[in-house]
Scaffold this active site. Structure first.
Site, PDB file in Angstrom:
ATOM      1  N   GLU A  29      25.343  41.411  45.829  1.00 22.83           N
ATOM      2  CA  GLU A  29      25.598  40.416  44.795  1.00 22.83           C
ATOM      3  C   GLU A  29      26.289  41.116  43.620  1.00 22.83           C
ATOM      4  OE1 GLU A  29      22.480  36.835  44.598  1.00 22.83           O
ATOM      5  OE2 GLU A  29      21.564  38.787  44.174  1.00 22.83           O
ATOM      6  N   ASN A  51      17.385  36.312  44.992  1.00 26.83           N
ATOM      7  CA  ASN A  51      15.956  36.323  44.667  1.00 26.83           C
ATOM      8  C   ASN A  51      15.471  35.021  44.062  1.00 26.83           C
ATOM      9  OD1 ASN A  51      14.959  38.787  45.641  1.00 26.83           O
ATOM     10  ND2 ASN A  51      15.985  39.880  43.989  1.00 26.83           N
TER      11      ASN A  51
END
Length: 274
Positions: free
Chosen positions: A139, A177
């Site tokens: 990411e 997440n």
């Protein structure tokens, strides 16, 4: 995570300075990487020449001053905001102005981390997945001030390391997440409320949803302290009760039962796995 990042960068041909709290810790880190490389060689995935070449790219060091000449710094410290802010405050003073300062934070907004640096335009998020040598995703997260040049360099670096960079917004937990940790937290609530045992929860998700690893096992693998830190960041960042960490998760962390790295979490692990 730091070991995995260093191994992946070195195996991709980059010279890597592994900086830890002291030299002994950094030396032990390289020994662990050598163990991983030896296992890969034994399985025929790399040859001996590749193992030695990768090891030759790694240099242990202690003290942030060793990062002064680095083109890119990737921070992989524990998920504690105060610690990361201090590191970036110091790195901004030590590193060459052209260096890009990247954080492997799992959830802390990059804009908050960058605020500790005078030159906040060169601070960016580069969030690897664990285990780093295996997982292809990275990411990439821009803070409010992150320059196009810094973002471009990190996207190119991720690709050169054999990863697929995906740019996501700078919000608590980013994308990975924000999706994964609430699922893990809910799985722990399921255990906490007596709905099912840890093993049963894992079986449900593996056999019913085709997950390669159950969420309770995954939590132990990630580290329950890290899971708790991320859930607290989500809870504080969004102010939404749906992100409230499960009390059982808090209890396990308070007890020091952090998962594989301590030998005990929701499961008990053999000494050699610690």
């Amino acid at each position: 995570m730091g070991l995995g990042i260093a191994q992946t960068a070195a195996s991709s041909g980059y010279a890597v300075i592994m900086i830890d709290v002291d030299l002994e810790a950094a030396v032990k880190g390289i020994a662990k990487i050598d163990g991983q490389l030896s296992r890969l060689a034994a399985k025929g995935r790399i040859n001996e020449e590749q193992r030695l070449e990768t090891l030759g790219k790694l240099r242990p060091a202690a003290g942030l001053k060793e990062a002064g000449d680095a083109a890119v710094v990737i921070e992989a410290a524990p998920e504690h905001k105060a610690l990361k802010l201090q590191l970036f405050r110091e790195l901004d003073q030590i590193c060459d102005r052209k260096a890009v300062l990247a954080s492997n934070t799992s959830s802390i907004p990059i804009t908050e981390i960058a605020a500790a640096a005078k030159h906040d335009d060169r601070v960016i998020g580069m969030h690897f997945m664990n285990p780093v040598p295996v997982m292809p995703l990275v990411e990439v997260i821009r803070g409010l001030a992150t320059s196009d040049e810094a973002a471009g360099r990190i996207m190119s670096l991720a690709q050169a390391m054999g990863k697929t960079p995906v740019e996501v917004r700078d919000v608590p937990g980013f994308a990975a997440n924000r999706i994964l940790m609430p699922m893990i937290n809910e799985a722990i609530y399921t255990v906490y409320e007596g709905v099912a045992s840890p093993a049963a929860v894992d079986q449900v998700m593996m056999l019913g949803m085709r997950h390669p690893m159950g969420p309770i096992t995954l939590a132990d693998f990630i580290g329950l302290d890290t899971c708790l830190s991320i859930m607290e960041t989500l809870h504080q960042g969004f102010g939404d009760p749906k992100y409230r960490p499960c009390p059982l998760l808090r209890s396990y962390v308070a007890a020091g039962w952090l998962g594989r790295k301590t030998g005990r979490g929701f499961y008990v692990y053999e000494e050699q796995e610690r």
